[in-house]
Design a protein around this motif. Structure first.
Motif, mmCIF file in Angstrom:
data_model
loop_
_atom_site.group_PDB
_atom_site.id
_atom_site.type_symbol
_atom_site.label_atom_id
_atom_site.label_comp_id
_atom_site.label_asym_id
_atom_site.label_seq_id
_atom_site.Cartn_x
_atom_site.Cartn_y
_atom_site.Cartn_z
ATOM 1 N N VAL A 34 0.624 -1.264 -0.032
ATOM 2 C CA VAL A 34 -0.061 0.189 0.090
ATOM 3 C C VAL A 34 0.661 1.017 0.068
ATOM 4 N N GLY A 35 2.176 1.290 0.589
ATOM 5 C CA GLY A 35 2.730 2.359 0.538
ATOM 6 C C GLY A 35 4.005 2.720 1.472
ATOM 7 N N SER A 36 3.285 2.939 2.774
ATOM 8 C CA SER A 36 4.183 3.052 3.905
ATOM 9 C C SER A 36 4.773 2.175 4.515
ATOM 10 N N LEU A 37 6.016 2.296 4.813
ATOM 11 C CA LEU A 37 6.892 1.608 5.564
ATOM 12 C C LEU A 37 7.571 2.015 6.725
ATOM 13 N N PRO A 38 7.698 1.146 7.813
ATOM 14 C CA PRO A 38 8.779 1.791 9.090
ATOM 15 C C PRO A 38 9.615 2.606 8.735
ATOM 16 N N ARG A 39 9.802 3.739 9.555
ATOM 17 C CA ARG A 39 10.808 4.645 9.450
ATOM 18 C C ARG A 39 11.833 4.575 10.484
ATOM 19 N N GLU A 55 19.020 8.850 2.184
ATOM 20 C CA GLU A 55 19.615 7.792 2.695
ATOM 21 C C GLU A 55 18.435 6.739 3.297
ATOM 22 N N ALA A 56 17.306 7.082 4.019
ATOM 23 C CA ALA A 56 16.435 6.484 4.177
ATOM 24 C C ALA A 56 15.650 5.736 3.308
ATOM 25 N N VAL A 57 15.317 6.526 2.240
ATOM 26 C CA VAL A 57 14.525 5.854 0.937
ATOM 27 C C VAL A 57 15.374 5.091 0.209
ATOM 28 N N ASP A 58 16.708 5.164 0.001
ATOM 29 C CA ASP A 58 17.686 4.286 -0.491
ATOM 30 C C ASP A 58 17.512 2.888 0.366
ATOM 31 N N GLU A 59 17.544 3.072 1.502
ATOM 32 C CA GLU A 59 17.628 1.736 2.208
ATOM 33 C C GLU A 59 16.238 0.884 2.047
ATOM 34 N N THR A 60 15.126 1.928 2.129
ATOM 35 C CA THR A 60 13.768 1.222 2.215
ATOM 36 C C THR A 60 13.676 0.556 0.710
ATOM 37 N N VAL A 61 14.084 1.060 -0.293
ATOM 38 C CA VAL A 61 13.820 0.434 -1.544
ATOM 39 C C VAL A 61 14.706 -0.780 -1.557
ATOM 40 N N ARG A 62 16.069 -0.641 -0.980
ATOM 41 C CA ARG A 62 16.756 -1.839 -1.215
ATOM 42 C C ARG A 62 16.174 -2.879 -0.334
ATOM 43 N N ARG A 63 15.626 -2.640 0.607
ATOM 44 C CA ARG A 63 14.841 -3.915 1.339
ATOM 45 C C ARG A 63 13.675 -4.369 0.829
ATOM 46 N N GLN A 64 13.067 -3.368 -0.033
ATOM 47 C CA GLN A 64 11.776 -4.168 -0.662
ATOM 48 C C GLN A 64 12.267 -4.775 -2.001
ATOM 49 N N VAL A 65 13.457 -4.413 -2.604
ATOM 50 C CA VAL A 65 13.983 -5.449 -3.680
ATOM 51 C C VAL A 65 14.323 -6.477 -3.122
ATOM 52 N N GLU A 66 15.157 -6.741 -2.009
ATOM 53 C CA GLU A 66 15.674 -7.696 -1.344
ATOM 54 C C GLU A 66 14.439 -8.634 -0.996
ATOM 55 N N ALA A 67 13.303 -8.110 -0.633
ATOM 56 C CA ALA A 67 12.390 -8.998 -0.088
ATOM 57 C C ALA A 67 11.246 -9.679 -1.237
ATOM 58 N N GLY A 68 11.710 -8.947 -2.628
ATOM 59 C CA GLY A 68 11.084 -9.606 -3.619
ATOM 60 C C GLY A 68 9.808 -8.679 -4.160
ATOM 61 N N VAL A 69 9.622 -7.421 -3.560
ATOM 62 C CA VAL A 69 8.719 -6.495 -4.092
ATOM 63 C C VAL A 69 8.924 -6.228 -5.430
ATOM 64 N N ASP A 70 7.981 -6.278 -6.484
ATOM 65 C CA ASP A 70 8.115 -5.824 -7.851
ATOM 66 C C ASP A 70 7.875 -4.354 -7.999
ATOM 67 N N ILE A 71 6.944 -3.793 -7.355
ATOM 68 C CA ILE A 71 6.451 -2.531 -7.607
ATOM 69 C C ILE A 71 6.567 -1.828 -6.135
ATOM 70 N N VAL A 72 7.762 -0.940 -6.007
ATOM 71 C CA VAL A 72 8.282 -0.343 -4.896
ATOM 72 C C VAL A 72 7.546 1.245 -4.655
ATOM 73 N N SER A 73 7.954 1.539 -3.423
ATOM 74 C CA SER A 73 7.536 3.149 -3.184
ATOM 75 C C SER A 73 8.575 3.574 -2.380
ATOM 76 N N ASP A 74 8.517 4.752 -1.831
ATOM 77 C CA ASP A 74 9.557 5.399 -1.041
ATOM 78 C C ASP A 74 9.285 5.227 0.336
ATOM 79 N N GLY A 75 8.148 4.376 0.623
ATOM 80 C CA GLY A 75 7.764 4.292 2.190
ATOM 81 C C GLY A 75 7.207 5.325 2.695
ATOM 82 N N GLU A 76 6.829 6.384 1.963
ATOM 83 C CA GLU A 76 6.233 7.630 2.402
ATOM 84 C C GLU A 76 7.175 8.164 3.470
ATOM 85 N N THR A 77 8.507 7.934 3.314
ATOM 86 C CA THR A 77 9.595 8.378 4.304
ATOM 87 C C THR A 77 9.396 9.803 4.961
#
Length: 377
Positions: free
Chosen positions: A9-14, A42-64
């Protein structure tokens, strides 16, 4: 063989550093803007990295960078000041001992909700452009091919930042639609998909309109979608996602309006991708609404059911995720289903029911369940 894609849905832990900066801004405390921007990048970079690592195909910035999915607009648009009245959801009022427990345990988020006290106009798109740049840079670095960015709908803004300026709610909605139009278009023009967060189409039934009948509320929700569609009139519908929910909190939810009643409202939105709850115990059964009303689902709609819950720390078994996905592929076909989450994992900065590490474990389970469903279809 095309695989079943995954998203959320979009938001991820900050991280705490981000939360501290956001609340420094929220509380009017001194901070260095350059340091704030660096922390967000830096936080968005890490959030996207972790989404890719988890196997998420369509990622967001986590609403950081946002304090919340709706009230962030107070920082980017004029016309907001003071404070809006707080109104607990009707289901929590039915269980006052539980509501008190939530309040005493810090289980309700604290953030400003100013009212609309003047004309709503953009302050400029500087913050939005920073968010877009951070997400696109992180996607390029970590190999994410497709991304989306959240934006508040006119209806959800009117729910949390209530009107004390425009002569009617309808006039306020119209003004919000006109003001938000450029934000929506900028996101799509950047190459990202646009997600509109619309809990006003369900949650507001038992928060703001609990004195109305369901039929009267549906008419109001229809007006919210009409305002949204007006704002989206120059945006291609196949670049738009819409998310409907009943409130991302663990509670009884006994006052939630049925999906069957808001189903036509959801289908009327100018959005190809429809995100909705189907995992939590109050709405898991409602996949049958889509089965029984298959003929009312336009052929161009893509369903993104929530196949992992966002209010508990259970990590769903991939087999359960696959079963939930397969219910919907049986209705509209595998090419019209993307696996998603019920809601966000970080709806409000510094607040979330799910432990951050478990949130990413759930995203991994989402990927594994989608892979399992793909292998069987």
């Amino acid at each position: 063989m095309s695989k079943i894609l995954t998203t959320h849905v979009g938001s991820l832990p900050r991280i705490q550093k981000v939360v501290d900066f956001i609340f420094a801004r929220e509380n009017g405390e001194a901070y260095e803007e350059a340091d704030f921007d660096k922390a967000m990048t830096e936080a968005v970079d890490e959030t996207v990295r972790r989404q890719v690592e988890a196997g998420v195909d369509i990622v967001s910035d986590g609403e950081t960078s946002k304090i919340s999915y709706a009230t962030y607009v107070k920082d980017r648009y004029t016309g907001f000041s003071g404070d809006s009245p707080r109104n607990a959801p009707a289901d929590l009022k039915l269980f006052p001992s539980f509501l008190q427990r939530l309040a005493e345990s810090g289980g309700t988020p604290q953030y400003a909700r100013p009212m609309c006290t003047g004309e709503v106009r953009s302050k400029g798109q500087g913050e939005l452009q920073k968010d877009i740049a951070n997400l696109k840079a992180a996607m390029a670095k970590h190999g994410a091919k497709r991304g989306f960015m959240n934006a508040a709908s006119p209806g959800v803004i009117s729910l949390f930042l209530q009107n004390d300026h425009y002569p009617t709610r309808e006039t306020y909605l119209s003004a919000l639609a006109d003001a938000m139009k450029a934000e929506y278009e900028t996101i799509v023009d950047s190459g990202l998909d646009l997600q509109l967060d619309c809990p006003d189409l369900a949650l507001s039934r038992h928060m703001l309109f609990n004195d109305l009948s369901d039929e009267e509320f549906v008419r109001i929700a229809t007006g919210h979608v009409e305002a949204l569609n007006h704002a989206l009139r120059d945006v291609p519908h196949d670049r738009v996602r819409i998310h409907i929910c009943w409130g991302n909190y663990e509670g009884p939810h006994v006052c939630d309006i049925d999906m069957a009643k808001v189903f036509p409202v959801l289908m009327g939105a100018k959005a190809r991708y429809l995100l909705f709850e189907t995992s939590n115990p109050r709405h898991a059964h409602e996949w049958t609404v889509f089965r029984d009303r298959k003929n009312e689902i336009p052929d161009d709609k893509i369903l993104i059911p929530g196949v992992v819950d966002t209010t508990t720390n259970f990590v769903e078994h991939p087999e359960l995720v696959a079963q939930r996905i397969e219910r919907f592929t049986a209705i509209v076909g595998r090419d019209r289903v993307i696996a998603g989450s019920d809601c966000g994992f970080g709806t409000f900065a510094g607040f979330g029911a799910v432990d951050p590490e478990i949130a990413y474990a759930k995203l991994t389970a989402l990927h594994d369940g989608a892979a399992l469903a793909t292998s069987r279809l």
